[in-house]
Design an enzyme around this catalytic site. Structure first.
Site: not given
Length: 251
Positions: A10, A12, A96, A98, A168, A174, A213
């Site tokens: 991904n 991003k 996702h 985010e 996730e 991150g 991660s």
């Protein structure tokens, strides 16, 4: 049932079109001989067509990072399912963390997007996961269960078997923190159990990726776990060397 691992990058909001093409060109050569792992790159919308062209004839699949559920219309800034197919996508990431955190994605919109993707022949990579607060409040399983039951409801048995689920832990994205392989396996096994309650045997075909991660130095331990079928990789997918190491975790 043996499930073929999937390593998904991904990207991003990273890489211009020339940067994206250069990376796929390099990766293509490095992993040309890999047959035992499916490989997926999800770039920004602007790079999809160029990467689909670059990846033609290789073992790299191209996907998108989001989708809209309507086929066309007055939805400024959105991308329809058939447009993604037209640009060369075979997969699409949906829900996702985010998108949930910054752009108002809900389990209900995830469900609409999943159905739209499947209706257009795209494989949805559906993300579920808990925040740090939710983990500390001990509601991880409750959150995962509602995301799966609401986000993946009302599918045919056939469609249910095509889905990819990505777990996730939001607290590990991150941040450099990673769920331990045991923590990850526990949630993956739970997700498969919930999905099995909904769709029976389809839960054994569905690949569940770990997405917090994932790096070359932890991928082997994660992939040893029974219910971890691959990775949804962020930062480590942006360089050909590190992504190659993940794809070749078996070597």
């Amino acid at each position: 049932m043996a499930r073929k691992p999937l390593m998904a990058g991904n990207w991003k909001m990273n890489k211009t079109i020339p940067e994206a093409v250069a990376m796929v060109k390099e990766l293509k050569g490095k992993i040309a001989d890999v047959k035992d792992v499916d490989v997926l790159i999800c770039p920004t919308f602007t790079a999809i067509a160029a990467l689909a062209n670059e990846a033609k004839g290789s073992n790299i699949n191209i996907g998108a990072q989001d989708i809209f559920w309507e086929a066309k219309g007055a939805f400024t800034g959105e991308i329809a399912p058939n447009m993604l197919v037209d640009a060369g996508c075979t997969y699409v990431i949906i829900g996702h963390s985010e998108r949930r955190q910054y752009f108002g994605e809900t389990n209900e919109t995830v469900n609409k997007k999943v159905k739209a993707a499947l209706a257009n022949g795209l494989i949805p990579v559906v993300c579920v996961g808990e925040t740090l607060k939710e983990r500390e409040d001990d509601v991880t399983f409750k959150v995962i269960e509602s995301q799966i039951r609401e986000g993946l409801k009302d599918l045919s048995k056939e469609d249910a078997a095509k889905i990819v689920i990505a777990y996730e832990p939001v607290w590990a994205i991150g941040t450099g923190k990673t769920a331990t392989p045991d923590q990850a396996q526990e949630v993956h096994a739970f997700a498969r159990k919930v999905y099995g309650e909904m769709y029976g045997d389809a839960c054994q075909q569905v690949r569940i990726l770990y997405g917090g991660s994932v790096k070359p130095d932890n991928v082997k331990e994660l992939m040893k776990k029974e219910d971890i079928d691959g990775g949804l990789v962020g930062g480590a997918s942006l360089k050909a060397d590190s992504f190659e190491a993940l794809v070749k975790f078996n070597n």
